[in-house]
Scaffold this active site. Sequence first.
Site, PDB file in Angstrom:
ATOM      1  N   HIS A  37       0.839  -1.214   0.000  1.00 38.11           N
ATOM      2  CA  HIS A  37       0.000   0.000   0.000  1.00 38.11           C
ATOM      3  C   HIS A  37       0.870   1.259   0.000  1.00 38.11           C
ATOM      4  CE1 HIS A  37      -2.758  -2.916   2.173  1.00 38.11           C
ATOM      5  NE2 HIS A  37      -3.515  -2.500   1.187  1.00 38.11           N
ATOM      6  N   GLY A 147      -2.741  -2.077  -7.070  1.00 34.10           N
ATOM      7  CA  GLY A 147      -1.593  -2.972  -7.215  1.00 34.10           C
ATOM      8  C   GLY A 147      -1.868  -4.079  -8.224  1.00 34.10           C
TER       9      GLY A 147
END
Length: 284
Positions: A37, A147
Amino acid sequence: MKIFEKVADVREFVTNAKRQGKVIGFVPTMGALHEGHLTLMREAKKQCDVVIVSIFVNPTQFGPNEDYAAYPRTWQQDLELCQSVGVDAVLHPDKDEMYPEDWGTWVEVEGLTGVLCGRSRPTHFRGVTTVVTKLFNIVQPDKAFFGQKDAQQVVVLMKMVRDLNMPLEIVVVPIVRDEDGLAKSSRNGYLTAEQRKAALVLRRALNRADVLARQGESNVDFIQSAVRACIELEPLADIDYVEAYTFPGLQPVTELQQKVLIAVAAKFGTTRLIDNIIIEPAGR
Ligand code: PAF
């Protein structure tokens, strides 16, 4: 760093920033933040003037027997991590703020959600696309960062943004791994030491696909079988799927003539992990 719990408050913050001509970057998360993150947030900082992170464990993307209640919630630590990379604002709504009692509208992407994770989690992507639409409408970002580890999620969200003419860009950031190769995931924390070691087989198996492709192997079934065989050598791995599709189209594929996504999901104990690699024909 500002912290908002109410939709109206974050909206006001965004309106002011936009009035000043700022580019808004957005990183939606479910918390339990890790290096993966933080990499998204750093990239958002590089590309945008104002970075907003949402932390919301979204109930609608968990199936009835999945880990919604047990999903790790590490609020204090998450805030410190956001602060450490210079996030400007965190949106942390509660369930009622996002889903009032009389709420009843879904966003569903067709065609890409019946394979891979969608097969064993049939309602998952509907929950993701619905909450992400809501978050996009609330934050109104110029760029949103996701991601590559959740490859199917990325492809589904890109289609949603295109199909619904959402005025923003999706930025995809490569998979972040621990030193030993395990892809960073909020669920890694559930693994025992023994399961964690066993889980490294996923990366080893995907590397095998890469090596075969680089050596000129173009039979996708063969590559896929080699990946499966490698994971099957690990007794603690309970395979959910090993699949190959064109990327980003997610169409069935037999010959490696373009980018192909090899994606795997397996349980180690009760913890389900996913990982993937994109392979290309040799010489590209
Ligand atoms: O990838 C996640 O953490 C979630 O699916 C997302 C995009 C934050 C939606 O809840």
